[in-house]
Design a protein around this motif. Sequence first.
Motif, mmCIF file in Angstrom:
data_model
loop_
_atom_site.group_PDB
_atom_site.id
_atom_site.type_symbol
_atom_site.label_atom_id
_atom_site.label_comp_id
_atom_site.label_asym_id
_atom_site.label_seq_id
_atom_site.Cartn_x
_atom_site.Cartn_y
_atom_site.Cartn_z
ATOM 1 N N ALA A 1 -61.630 98.056 -28.889
ATOM 2 C CA ALA A 1 -61.509 97.478 -27.550
ATOM 3 C C ALA A 1 -61.257 95.981 -27.660
ATOM 4 O O ALA A 1 -61.644 95.349 -28.648
ATOM 5 C CB ALA A 1 -62.778 97.716 -26.751
ATOM 6 N N TYR A 2 -60.584 95.436 -26.664
ATOM 7 C CA TYR A 2 -60.386 94.000 -26.603
ATOM 8 C C TYR A 2 -60.238 93.599 -25.152
ATOM 9 O O TYR A 2 -59.946 94.432 -24.280
ATOM 10 C CB TYR A 2 -59.176 93.573 -27.439
ATOM 11 N N ILE A 3 -60.450 92.303 -24.872
ATOM 12 C CA ILE A 3 -60.543 91.888 -23.471
ATOM 13 C C ILE A 3 -60.164 90.414 -23.305
ATOM 14 O O ILE A 3 -60.414 89.587 -24.185
ATOM 15 C CB ILE A 3 -61.989 92.147 -22.944
ATOM 16 N N SER A 4 -59.533 90.120 -22.160
ATOM 17 C CA SER A 4 -59.296 88.733 -21.748
ATOM 18 C C SER A 4 -59.243 88.755 -20.220
ATOM 19 O O SER A 4 -59.352 89.824 -19.619
ATOM 20 C CB SER A 4 -57.973 88.204 -22.331
ATOM 21 N N GLN A 5 -59.068 87.603 -19.612
ATOM 22 C CA GLN A 5 -58.952 87.578 -18.147
ATOM 23 C C GLN A 5 -57.613 86.966 -17.779
ATOM 24 O O GLN A 5 -57.261 85.879 -18.271
ATOM 25 C CB GLN A 5 -60.091 86.780 -17.514
ATOM 26 N N SER A 6 -56.872 87.661 -16.913
ATOM 27 C CA SER A 6 -55.563 87.133 -16.524
ATOM 28 C C SER A 6 -55.744 86.001 -15.519
ATOM 29 O O SER A 6 -56.817 85.841 -14.928
ATOM 30 C CB SER A 6 -54.708 88.243 -15.898
ATOM 31 N N ASP A 7 -54.665 85.249 -15.298
ATOM 32 C CA ASP A 7 -54.763 84.143 -14.341
ATOM 33 C C ASP A 7 -54.954 84.650 -12.913
ATOM 34 O O ASP A 7 -55.362 83.903 -12.034
ATOM 35 C CB ASP A 7 -53.530 83.240 -14.470
ATOM 36 N N LYS A 8 -54.645 85.948 -12.671
ATOM 37 C CA LYS A 8 -54.922 86.545 -11.349
ATOM 38 C C LYS A 8 -56.396 86.883 -11.192
ATOM 39 O O LYS A 8 -56.851 87.212 -10.114
ATOM 40 C CB LYS A 8 -54.121 87.846 -11.193
ATOM 41 N N GLY A 9 -57.132 86.927 -12.322
ATOM 42 C CA GLY A 9 -58.562 87.229 -12.271
ATOM 43 C C GLY A 9 -58.930 88.603 -12.799
ATOM 44 O O GLY A 9 -60.101 88.925 -12.984
ATOM 45 N N GLU A 10 -57.911 89.453 -13.022
ATOM 46 C CA GLU A 10 -58.214 90.792 -13.537
ATOM 47 C C GLU A 10 -58.688 90.699 -14.986
ATOM 48 O O GLU A 10 -58.148 89.917 -15.758
ATOM 49 C CB GLU A 10 -56.941 91.661 -13.501
ATOM 50 N N LEU A 11 -59.659 91.523 -15.360
ATOM 51 C CA LEU A 11 -59.993 91.634 -16.778
ATOM 52 C C LEU A 11 -58.993 92.587 -17.393
ATOM 53 O O LEU A 11 -58.775 93.690 -16.883
ATOM 54 C CB LEU A 11 -61.416 92.135 -16.947
ATOM 55 N N VAL A 12 -58.343 92.140 -18.445
ATOM 56 C CA VAL A 12 -57.300 92.925 -19.106
ATOM 57 C C VAL A 12 -57.940 93.535 -20.352
ATOM 58 O O VAL A 12 -58.409 92.814 -21.228
ATOM 59 C CB VAL A 12 -56.120 92.011 -19.506
ATOM 60 N N ILE A 13 -57.961 94.860 -20.393
ATOM 61 C CA ILE A 13 -58.732 95.559 -21.439
ATOM 62 C C ILE A 13 -57.810 96.546 -22.151
ATOM 63 O O ILE A 13 -56.988 97.215 -21.504
ATOM 64 C CB ILE A 13 -59.907 96.327 -20.780
ATOM 65 N N GLY A 14 -57.928 96.642 -23.465
ATOM 66 C CA GLY A 14 -57.071 97.575 -24.190
ATOM 67 C C GLY A 14 -57.861 98.396 -25.193
ATOM 68 O O GLY A 14 -59.008 98.080 -25.531
ATOM 69 N N ALA A 15 -57.193 99.441 -25.671
ATOM 70 C CA ALA A 15 -57.825 100.390 -26.588
ATOM 71 C C ALA A 15 -57.004 100.481 -27.874
ATOM 72 O O ALA A 15 -55.998 99.795 -28.030
ATOM 73 C CB ALA A 15 -57.888 101.755 -25.912
ATOM 74 N N GLY A 16 -57.412 101.358 -28.774
ATOM 75 C CA GLY A 16 -56.604 101.665 -29.962
ATOM 76 C C GLY A 16 -55.483 102.617 -29.570
ATOM 77 O O GLY A 16 -55.407 103.080 -28.435
ATOM 78 N N THR A 17 -54.588 102.914 -30.519
ATOM 79 C CA THR A 17 -53.486 103.833 -30.191
ATOM 80 C C THR A 17 -54.032 105.244 -29.958
ATOM 81 O O THR A 17 -55.089 105.607 -30.470
ATOM 82 C CB THR A 17 -52.451 103.919 -31.336
ATOM 83 N N ASP A 18 -53.261 106.034 -29.208
ATOM 84 C CA ASP A 18 -53.613 107.445 -29.028
ATOM 85 C C ASP A 18 -53.619 108.130 -30.399
ATOM 86 O O ASP A 18 -52.968 107.670 -31.339
ATOM 87 C CB ASP A 18 -52.567 108.148 -28.145
ATOM 88 N N ALA A 19 -54.267 109.260 -30.482
ATOM 89 C CA ALA A 19 -54.371 109.950 -31.775
ATOM 90 C C ALA A 19 -53.074 110.662 -32.160
ATOM 91 O O ALA A 19 -52.853 110.953 -33.321
ATOM 92 C CB ALA A 19 -55.514 110.950 -31.716
ATOM 93 N N TYR A 20 -52.210 110.956 -31.175
ATOM 94 C CA TYR A 20 -51.014 111.765 -31.450
ATOM 95 C C TYR A 20 -49.747 111.004 -31.098
ATOM 96 O O TYR A 20 -49.712 110.261 -30.114
ATOM 97 C CB TYR A 20 -51.038 113.066 -30.613
ATOM 98 N N THR A 21 -48.680 111.250 -31.857
ATOM 99 C CA THR A 21 -47.388 110.655 -31.516
ATOM 100 C C THR A 21 -46.896 111.260 -30.201
ATOM 101 O O THR A 21 -47.149 112.435 -29.909
ATOM 102 C CB THR A 21 -46.345 110.942 -32.613
ATOM 103 N N SER A 22 -46.192 110.445 -29.398
ATOM 104 C CA SER A 22 -45.723 110.921 -28.094
ATOM 105 C C SER A 22 -44.823 109.842 -27.471
ATOM 106 O O SER A 22 -44.856 108.684 -27.888
ATOM 107 C CB SER A 22 -46.934 111.165 -27.186
ATOM 108 N N TYR A 23 -44.007 110.246 -26.491
ATOM 109 C CA TYR A 23 -43.218 109.257 -25.738
ATOM 110 C C TYR A 23 -43.734 109.128 -24.301
ATOM 111 O O TYR A 23 -43.008 108.725 -23.408
ATOM 112 C CB TYR A 23 -41.737 109.652 -25.736
ATOM 113 N N THR A 24 -44.993 109.487 -24.091
ATOM 114 C CA THR A 24 -45.551 109.491 -22.729
ATOM 115 C C THR A 24 -46.160 108.139 -22.386
ATOM 116 O O THR A 24 -47.159 107.751 -22.986
ATOM 117 C CB THR A 24 -46.643 110.572 -22.624
ATOM 118 N N GLN A 25 -45.590 107.450 -21.418
ATOM 119 C CA GLN A 25 -46.069 106.096 -21.076
ATOM 120 C C GLN A 25 -47.176 106.153 -20.022
ATOM 121 O O GLN A 25 -47.091 105.461 -19.009
ATOM 122 C CB GLN A 25 -44.904 105.248 -20.570
#
Length: 416
Positions: free
Chosen positions: A282-306
Amino acid sequence: MQPFSGLALLRRGLSGQRGWTTQWRSPEPKAAYDALIVGGGGHGLGAAYYLAREHHLTNIAVLEKGWIGGGNTGRNTTIIRSNYLFDESAALYDHAVRLWEHLSQVLNYNVMFSQRGVMMLAHTVHDAQVFKRHVHANRVNGVDNEWLTPAEAKAFCPLLNIGNIRYPVLGAALQRRGGTARHDAVAWGYARAADALGVDIIENCEVTGIRRDAGGAVEGVETTRGTIRAPRIGVAASGHTSVIMKMAGIELPLESYPLQALVSEPVKPVFPCVVMSNTIHAYISQSDKGELVIGAGTDAYTSYTQRGGLHITSHALEAICELFPMFRRLRMLRNWGGIVDVTPDRSPIIARTPVPGLYVNCGWGTGGFKATPGSAHVFAWTIAHDEPHPINAPFTLERFRDGRLIDEAAAAAVAH
Ligand code: FAD
Ligand code: PYC
């Protein structure tokens, strides 16, 4: 663009935006160009800009199947840093950071680059050893990075919980020159500047085939808007690169995975920096709009699904709530995915290909936004000179055959 005073801006807004012009043209594709770039993300648009500005190739076009910046450039969490382990990577990523430091002025477009510091947390003895090795290697290369004790990490980011948690914070590596930028402004800024130099930016134009002459060299592309001829083609299509390169008969060592992120409802400024934890995904920052921007690791499976998925989101949020308990009651607004192109050594390929006239810029995996200006700059050089710039010379396709890997799995810092 002329700067407007607040009053002039208000007057134009209230007049139904009369007098506003578009920031770039929307031309019909010509039958032929001197060079084509496939992919209207930051890397492709930037390459077109540097080709025009530094190599005076202005009869060129960027072909984008959707809208510019609609791929990973507009889907990423905008973390910028150059704390990679190997000399080759330090040269490439720090070249980018140095260009970021002046990009708003150079493009006359505010890309909102903010050097608020990127802190990477160590939760195990192994993490601590790896990060300390990075700190020393970075300093040898003139890249700033420093080791912090848990108390120093908390002083830098006061919301961080360094108490009795499942994965204790044993310390952190901090790159103070790291930070964030506004992702779509990067695409728009490069597009506007490239267009002003004569580059055609052609949206809704999907490349469906690559044409080669009798000698095997490229001679153009088939697209949903017709055939376009060109003797030089640069492909910068991130997660879809292998699909395009297969059209020219080239198989690349790439796997395409979804990478997901999400944002919270906006709140007042509470989070002063960027915090990443590879171990707990996990990782986190705050955008200038105020939203907390949070991310994860990659999915476990290959795919083209956005798309985003609840199981990935909840896993990332569990980690964030343990590290930052005050966010437990925040509501989440939306989540999404992008398709990232991962190489076996987690380093990019910026190179000529076995097909004369065909160049590729790919394999950025989970971490190419930070490299955008540097990558675009050396890719343009490679296309213009038909040979790599010294900075991207090690990032060849042949390294996977010859075993000259640049293994940045640890510096990638997002679990794959
Ligand atoms: P893109 O922006 O994806 O552009 C490629 C373009 O090619 C797309 O617009 C696509 O529509 C177009 N295209 C594809 N096929 C065709 C075709 N056949 N014809 C014409 N056009 C085509 N990196 C970081 O450094 N920091 C981060 O914090 C970070 N966070 C991330 C978070 C998420 C959720 C994701 C998904 C990625 C993240 N990344 C991050 C990675 C980063 O986003 C990418 O490495 C980078 O944006 C790639 O830029 P690009 O210009 O190469 O690709
Ligand atoms: O490469 O720093 C990075 C990154 C952060 C989030 C996704 N990628």
